[in-house]
Design an enzyme around this catalytic site. Structure first.
Site, PDB file in Angstrom:
ATOM      1  N   HIS A   1       0.818  -1.219   0.000  1.00  9.13           N
ATOM      2  CA  HIS A   1       0.000   0.000   0.000  1.00  9.13           C
ATOM      3  C   HIS A   1       0.850   1.267   0.000  1.00  9.13           C
ATOM      4  CE1 HIS A   1       0.420  -0.195   4.529  1.00  9.13           C
ATOM      5  NE2 HIS A   1       0.505   1.112   4.356  1.00  9.13           N
TER       6      HIS A   1
ATOM      7  N   SER B   1       4.777   2.552   7.925  1.00  9.29           N
ATOM      8  CA  SER B   1       4.430   1.390   7.104  1.00  9.29           C
ATOM      9  C   SER B   1       5.590   0.983   6.216  1.00  9.29           C
ATOM     10  CB  SER B   1       3.207   1.703   6.235  1.00  9.29           C
ATOM     11  OG  SER B   1       2.055   1.818   7.004  1.00  9.29           O
TER      12      SER B   1
ATOM     13  N   ASP C   1       0.003  -7.575   1.197  1.00  9.19           N
ATOM     14  CA  ASP C   1       0.426  -6.196   1.439  1.00  9.19           C
ATOM     15  C   ASP C   1       1.946  -6.110   1.560  1.00  9.19           C
ATOM     16  OD1 ASP C   1       0.202  -3.495   1.636  1.00  9.19           O
ATOM     17  OD2 ASP C   1      -0.339  -3.458   3.753  1.00  9.19           O
TER      18      ASP C   1
END
Length: 463
Positions: free
Chosen positions: A107, A213, A137
């Protein structure tokens, strides 16, 4: 009397539980305890990632249709003509190979037109996407190092982690620059978090914020144990509940880079449900947990290994399995072409059976986009096989499923979802995508459409 009281007091002191005593540091070495050496060794392998995405949007100002306005600015401002704007985003990544292979979250880079990687020492590189696993992901990036060796983080076996272990999170939260936070492992094997199809995470209270992230979660030996991916928060900031993808899954994706970046997940041809407390009691088990086998694919690896309906899968290669998500994770980290030992409970006895790990079988499938004035218009339907079912995250291996839908289409507005298995239409069993397409092209209203959605039957009565 005094003698008796003194003896009683001494008894109380001797029988009282020992209480840990707080002490001040006893040496300069204890005073100087710090994570700094660990961070200095690990931080150079954690990078900042900046992406740029060109977004096209249509002009909406009423002035753009005004002839007087356009005589000065031309038709470039004509209403409905797409205009472009650049959208930036940021995240983090981890260098896992000296030649510039970097792992991050999918993402972070999804849809980006330009990806720029900035190292801890301020060096910058343009990066290209080598592999992208949307369901996991995870993504792999590659930078051209011009022959220079980059610092790397070694991967540790994430199954060795225990609740209470100290960990550090390194990333680029809110774009302020590389930041380190500390915490402990709050939980392992977290499933049913709603994050991705392969929801199996390490939970930590080390502060993780937007921008972290794709960064690194490291253990006290300086090795990578997870990739911070998501947080549970009502405000958008860290509240001490963060989730990281275990390094064992990262290792599987990195290994797949040699196969063009395509991770093929092993398949055994068995499906079932979680052993709940009620199921455990009905089966005479002392505790809930595990997967009770309900379906076996004919002549599939599980059936050929001797697994039977009613068997309870409690582990893979000695690693505990609590639910179907955990089973899928354990299998996904193993290579196709090898064997795994399934740990089972069968009628109260412990059984270990070796099973072949193969790629999900494919068979000829028909893919059809339904159109016209009917309730499934806009749905892309497909014949199921083990391979297509695995791709769509569907437990069934046969039948007809909705692969995806056009946004805003009739099927979307009616309430159908990708992954729905079309079971019946007006009490007629559906066997193939071609049969369904022919039926919907000629069948008049009203329609009664029955679907299987995640193991539950749902009926749509439509005029």
């Amino acid at each position: 009397m005094k003698t008796i009281w003194a003896a009683f007091s001494a008894f109380l002191l001797l029988s009282a539980p020992a209480v840990a005593q707080e002490t001040v540091p006893a040496s300069q070495a204890q005073i100087d305890l710090t994570f700094a050496p660990l961070v200095k060794a690990a931080a150079p392998a954690v990078v900042n990632i900046y992406t740029r995405t060109v977004i096209k949007q249509r002009a909406t100002s009423p002035f753009f249709d005004d002839p007087f306005f356009r005589q000065f600015f031309g038709d470039q401002f004509k209403s409905g003509q797409p205009k472009e704007r650049v959208q930036g985003a940021l995240g983090s990544g981890v260098i896992v190979r000296t030649d510039g292979l970097i792992v991050t979250n999918n993402h972070v880079i999804n849809g980006a037109d330009q990806i720029r990687v900035v190292l801890n020492d301020k060096r910058e590189f343009e990066a290209k996407v080598v592999a992208a696993e949307e369901r996991l992901d995870l993504a792999l990036l590659k930078v051209d190092t011009k022959g220079q060796a980059l610092p790397v983080l070694s991967l540790r076996d994430s199954d060795d982690l225990e609740v209470g272990d100290l960990v550090l999170a390194i990333g680029n939260p809110f774009g302020v620059g590389q930041t380190v936070t500390s915490g402990i492992v709050s939980g392992v094997a977290r499933t049913n978090t709603g994050i991705g199809d392969f929801g199996y995470f390490i939970q930590t209270d080390a502060a993780i914020n937007p921008g972290n992230s794709g960064g690194a979660l490291i253990s006290m030996d300086g090795k990578l144990v997870g990739i911070p991916t998501a947080i549970f928060s009502k405000t958008g900031g860290s509240v001490g509940i963060g989730f990281a993808i275990p390094s064992n899954m990262v290792a599987a994706v990195v290994k797949a880079e040699g196969n063009g970046g395509k991770l093929v997940r092993p398949w055994i041809g068995a499906a079932g449900e979680t052993v709940t407390n009620d199921i455990a009691q009905s089966l005479g088990l002392p505790t809930p947990g595990g997967v009770v086998v309900q379906q076996l694919y004919a002549k599939g690896p599980a059936e050929q290994a001797g697994i039977k309906p009613g068997d309870i899968i409690t582990g893979v290669n000695g690693r505990e399995v609590e639910d179907p998500e955990g089973l899928r994770f354990r299998l996904a980290t193993l290579p196709v072409g090898e064997k795994a030992t399934l740990n089972l409970i069968r009628k109260g006895s412990v059984v270990d059976l070796p099973v072949d790990l193969i790629a999900p079988p494919e068979k000829p499938t028909n893919e059809t986009l339904l159109e016209g004035r009917q309730p499934l218009s806009g749905a892309l339907i497909i014949d199921l096989s083990p391979a297509t079912a695995d791709e769509l995250n569907i437990s069934a291996w046969d039948g007809v499923a909705i692969a995806k839908m056009k946004r805003g289409s009739i099927s979307d507005r009616v309430g159908f979802e990708a992954g729905d298995i079309i079971v019946k239409i007006n009490d007629k069993d559906i066997k193939s995508a071609a049969e369904l397409a022919d039926l919907m092209s000629s069948l008049p209203a009203p329609w009664t459409i029955t679907v299987n959605r995640g193991g539950k039957v749902k009926t749509f009565d439509l005029d």
